[in-house]
Structures are given as C-alpha cells and as structure tokens.
Design a protein around this motif. Structure first.
Motif, PDB file in Angstrom:
ATOM      1  N   CYS A 111       0.824  -1.204   0.000  1.00  0.00           N
ATOM      2  CA  CYS A 111       0.000   0.000   0.000  1.00  0.00           C
ATOM      3  C   CYS A 111       0.859   1.254   0.000  1.00  0.00           C
ATOM      4  CB  CYS A 111      -0.846   0.016   1.279  1.00  0.00           C
ATOM      5  SG  CYS A 111      -2.513  -0.391   0.967  1.00  0.00           S
ATOM      6  N   ASN A 112       1.827   1.283   0.913  1.00  0.00           N
ATOM      7  CA  ASN A 112       2.692   2.467   1.017  1.00  0.00           C
ATOM      8  C   ASN A 112       3.488   2.665  -0.261  1.00  0.00           C
ATOM      9  OD1 ASN A 112       1.757   2.900   3.567  1.00  0.00           O
ATOM     10  ND2 ASN A 112       3.428   1.761   4.544  1.00  0.00           N
ATOM     11  N   TRP A 113       4.016   1.552  -0.792  1.00  0.00           N
ATOM     12  CA  TRP A 113       4.812   1.692  -2.011  1.00  0.00           C
ATOM     13  C   TRP A 113       3.956   2.249  -3.151  1.00  0.00           C
ATOM     14  CZ3 TRP A 113       4.999   0.565  -7.112  1.00  0.00           C
ATOM     15  CH2 TRP A 113       6.226   0.844  -7.749  1.00  0.00           C
ATOM     16  N   LEU A 114       2.799   1.646  -3.349  1.00  0.00           N
ATOM     17  CA  LEU A 114       1.957   2.061  -4.474  1.00  0.00           C
ATOM     18  C   LEU A 114       1.483   3.500  -4.297  1.00  0.00           C
ATOM     19  CD1 LEU A 114       0.862   1.142  -7.145  1.00  0.00           C
ATOM     20  CD2 LEU A 114      -1.184   0.297  -5.985  1.00  0.00           C
ATOM     21  N   ARG A 115       1.059   3.841  -3.066  1.00  0.00           N
ATOM     22  CA  ARG A 115       0.588   5.205  -2.820  1.00  0.00           C
ATOM     23  C   ARG A 115       1.704   6.213  -3.094  1.00  0.00           C
ATOM     24  NH1 ARG A 115      -1.790   4.351   2.101  1.00  0.00           N
ATOM     25  NH2 ARG A 115      -3.741   3.711   1.145  1.00  0.00           N
ATOM     26  N   ASP A 116       2.881   5.940  -2.567  1.00  0.00           N
ATOM     27  CA  ASP A 116       4.012   6.858  -2.761  1.00  0.00           C
ATOM     28  C   ASP A 116       4.411   6.940  -4.232  1.00  0.00           C
ATOM     29  OD1 ASP A 116       5.730   5.923   0.345  1.00  0.00           O
ATOM     30  OD2 ASP A 116       3.938   7.140  -0.076  1.00  0.00           O
ATOM     31  N   HIS A 117       4.405   5.798  -4.903  1.00  0.00           N
ATOM     32  CA  HIS A 117       4.846   5.777  -6.295  1.00  0.00           C
ATOM     33  C   HIS A 117       3.831   6.444  -7.220  1.00  0.00           C
ATOM     34  CE1 HIS A 117       7.440   4.326  -9.481  1.00  0.00           C
ATOM     35  NE2 HIS A 117       6.350   4.011 -10.155  1.00  0.00           N
ATOM     36  N   LEU A 118       2.549   6.109  -7.015  1.00  0.00           N
ATOM     37  CA  LEU A 118       1.491   6.709  -7.849  1.00  0.00           C
ATOM     38  C   LEU A 118       1.467   8.223  -7.680  1.00  0.00           C
ATOM     39  CD1 LEU A 118      -1.711   4.477  -7.443  1.00  0.00           C
ATOM     40  CD2 LEU A 118      -0.277   4.766  -9.461  1.00  0.00           C
ATOM     41  N   ALA A 119       1.469   8.642  -6.377  1.00  0.00           N
ATOM     42  CA  ALA A 119       1.348  10.073  -6.093  1.00  0.00           C
ATOM     43  C   ALA A 119       2.682  10.786  -6.269  1.00  0.00           C
ATOM     44  CB  ALA A 119       0.828  10.264  -4.667  1.00  0.00           C
ATOM     45  N   GLY A 120       3.776  10.021  -6.386  1.00  0.00           N
ATOM     46  CA  GLY A 120       5.098  10.638  -6.485  1.00  0.00           C
ATOM     47  C   GLY A 120       5.617  10.611  -7.912  1.00  0.00           C
ATOM     48  N   THR A 121       6.470   9.651  -8.198  1.00  0.00           N
ATOM     49  CA  THR A 121       7.186   9.659  -9.474  1.00  0.00           C
ATOM     50  C   THR A 121       6.269   9.420 -10.664  1.00  0.00           C
ATOM     51  OG1 THR A 121       7.854   7.493  -8.687  1.00  0.00           O
ATOM     52  CG2 THR A 121       9.555   9.144  -8.799  1.00  0.00           C
ATOM     53  N   ASP A 122       5.217   8.615 -10.504  1.00  0.00           N
ATOM     54  CA  ASP A 122       4.295   8.433 -11.635  1.00  0.00           C
ATOM     55  C   ASP A 122       3.579   9.746 -11.946  1.00  0.00           C
ATOM     56  OD1 ASP A 122       3.121   4.977 -11.289  1.00  0.00           O
ATOM     57  OD2 ASP A 122       4.988   5.855 -12.009  1.00  0.00           O
ATOM     58  N   LYS A 123       3.195  10.446 -10.887  1.00  0.00           N
ATOM     59  CA  LYS A 123       2.489  11.724 -11.094  1.00  0.00           C
ATOM     60  C   LYS A 123       3.403  12.731 -11.794  1.00  0.00           C
ATOM     61  CE  LYS A 123      -0.613  14.980  -8.924  1.00  0.00           C
ATOM     62  NZ  LYS A 123      -0.144  16.015  -9.852  1.00  0.00           N
ATOM     63  N   GLU A 124       4.700  12.687 -11.468  1.00  0.00           N
ATOM     64  CA  GLU A 124       5.656  13.578 -12.142  1.00  0.00           C
ATOM     65  C   GLU A 124       5.614  13.339 -13.649  1.00  0.00           C
ATOM     66  OE1 GLU A 124       8.743  13.394  -8.413  1.00  0.00           O
ATOM     67  OE2 GLU A 124       9.520  12.950 -10.425  1.00  0.00           O
ATOM     68  N   PHE A 125       5.497  12.066 -14.037  1.00  0.00           N
ATOM     69  CA  PHE A 125       5.421  11.753 -15.463  1.00  0.00           C
ATOM     70  C   PHE A 125       4.133  12.296 -16.058  1.00  0.00           C
ATOM     71  CE2 PHE A 125       6.117  10.036 -19.422  1.00  0.00           C
ATOM     72  CZ  PHE A 125       5.195   9.091 -19.814  1.00  0.00           C
ATOM     73  N   GLY A 126       3.028  12.158 -15.320  1.00  0.00           N
ATOM     74  CA  GLY A 126       1.749  12.697 -15.785  1.00  0.00           C
ATOM     75  C   GLY A 126       1.826  14.204 -15.972  1.00  0.00           C
ATOM     76  N   ASP A 127       2.428  14.878 -15.007  1.00  0.00           N
ATOM     77  CA  ASP A 127       2.573  16.336 -15.109  1.00  0.00           C
ATOM     78  C   ASP A 127       3.461  16.709 -16.294  1.00  0.00           C
ATOM     79  OD1 ASP A 127       2.683  16.770 -11.470  1.00  0.00           O
ATOM     80  OD2 ASP A 127       1.021  16.451 -12.876  1.00  0.00           O
ATOM     81  N   TYR A 128       4.510  15.925 -16.488  1.00  0.00           N
ATOM     82  CA  TYR A 128       5.424  16.165 -17.613  1.00  0.00           C
ATOM     83  C   TYR A 128       4.681  16.034 -18.946  1.00  0.00           C
ATOM     84  CZ  TYR A 128       9.061  15.014 -21.059  1.00  0.00           C
ATOM     85  OH  TYR A 128       9.857  14.974 -22.178  1.00  0.00           O
ATOM     86  N   LEU A 129       3.857  15.006 -19.051  1.00  0.00           N
ATOM     87  CA  LEU A 129       3.092  14.807 -20.285  1.00  0.00           C
ATOM     88  C   LEU A 129       2.135  15.986 -20.516  1.00  0.00           C
ATOM     89  CD1 LEU A 129       2.110  11.022 -20.173  1.00  0.00           C
ATOM     90  CD2 LEU A 129       3.743  12.153 -21.711  1.00  0.00           C
ATOM     91  N   LYS A 130       1.496  16.440 -19.403  1.00  0.00           N
ATOM     92  CA  LYS A 130       0.552  17.562 -19.504  1.00  0.00           C
ATOM     93  C   LYS A 130       1.287  18.803 -20.020  1.00  0.00           C
ATOM     94  CE  LYS A 130      -2.308  16.872 -15.937  1.00  0.00           C
ATOM     95  NZ  LYS A 130      -2.515  17.086 -14.471  1.00  0.00           N
ATOM     96  N   LYS A 131       2.461  19.075 -19.395  1.00  0.00           N
ATOM     97  CA  LYS A 131       3.234  20.269 -19.775  1.00  0.00           C
ATOM     98  C   LYS A 131       3.718  20.170 -21.214  1.00  0.00           C
ATOM     99  CE  LYS A 131       5.394  20.949 -15.713  1.00  0.00           C
ATOM    100  NZ  LYS A 131       6.672  20.506 -15.166  1.00  0.00           N
ATOM    101  N   SER A 132       4.154  18.982 -21.617  1.00  0.00           N
ATOM    102  CA  SER A 132       4.726  18.864 -22.968  1.00  0.00           C
ATOM    103  C   SER A 132       3.625  18.621 -23.996  1.00  0.00           C
ATOM    104  CB  SER A 132       5.759  17.724 -23.008  1.00  0.00           C
ATOM    105  OG  SER A 132       5.236  16.548 -22.470  1.00  0.00           O
ATOM    106  N   GLY A 133       2.362  18.694 -23.522  1.00  0.00           N
ATOM    107  CA  GLY A 133       1.239  18.629 -24.442  1.00  0.00           C
ATOM    108  C   GLY A 133       1.111  17.280 -25.066  1.00  0.00           C
TER     109      GLY A 133
END
Ligand SMILES: [Fe+2]
Length: 133
Positions: A111-133
């Motif tokens: 649970c902790n791993w998935l929560r941290d990973h989803l909300a952490g480094t995976d989200k960074e990728f999502g934000d990156y995709l949003k920014k780079s259109g």
C-alpha cells in the motif's frame, strides 16, 4: 470498504497506464479482503505470483511511454521499479522455501509503495506529459 481507495489525482490520463494502475490497486484490495476473511495466507501465493507477473508488464509499459516521450527522469524511475521488482521476487522466493510472510506487513508495504509511487514519481510523469502537451 476497500483498503486502497482510487483517487482521481492518481490518473495520468494515459488510459493504458491508468487501467494497469487500477488493476494493481485491485490486487491489493483483493489481498485485504481475503485477510479480513481469514484467508490471507491462502491467497498469498496467488497474489504474489500475479503481482510479480503484472508489475513486470506494467513497468515495461510505463518505461516504454517514458522513453517515447523523452521523460528526463526515466533512469531514476526505472530504479524505483527495479527495486520493487526485486523485493517482490524476494518475497516470492521466501514463500517458495516455506517461509511464512506476515500478510498485514506485506499489505502495508504494498500500500505504502503504491501510494508513494502513484502520487510521487508516476504523477511527475503525468505532469510532464501535460506540460509537454
Ligand atoms: Fe512507475
């Protein structure tokens, strides 16, 4: 009531990845439900096997997307994936040699791993995709 509740903030808006993330959450909730019914140990091997196979596919999918979109943090992300893959493999081997694994401990680790990973480094990728259109 599931243990791990999906939040819209976990969505990367990449359907293939979002579906896989929900499947991972489903595996954790499946183990939690079994534990509540006293069947934790019974389903543990099945969950570990499925988890090991699934994270291999899932990490591969994510890393392919990150490569395709030139995600600058790909190597650090791969390292996080690799670490979890190794930990799940070690747990599976422990079971193979007849060692008992505490399902509550495994549950909170996943649970902790998935929560941290989803909300952490995976989200960074999502934000990156949003920014780079
Ligand atoms: Fe990831």
């Amino acid at each position: 009531m599931p243990l791990f509740i999906w939040k819209p903030s976990y969505e990367l808006n990449v359907p293939e990845i979002d579906v896989q993330h929900r499947h991972l959450v489903g595996l954790i909730n499946e183990l939690y439900d079994a534990m509540k019914d006293g069947r934790g140990q019974e389903v543990l091997d099945h969950i570990l096997d499925e988890l090991q196979e699934f994270i291999r596919q899932h990490f591969d999918t994510e890393e392919r997307f990150m490569q395709k979109h030139n995600f600058p943090d790909l190597e650090r992300h791969k390292e996080e994936h690799r670490k979890l893959g190794t930990q799940v493999q070690e747990l599976t081997e422990l079971r193979l040699y007849g060692n008992k694994i505490s399902t509550p401990e495994l549950m909170s680790f996943l649970c902790n791993w998935l929560r941290d990973h989803l909300a952490g480094t995976d989200k960074e990728f999502g934000d990156y995709l949003k920014k780079s259109g």
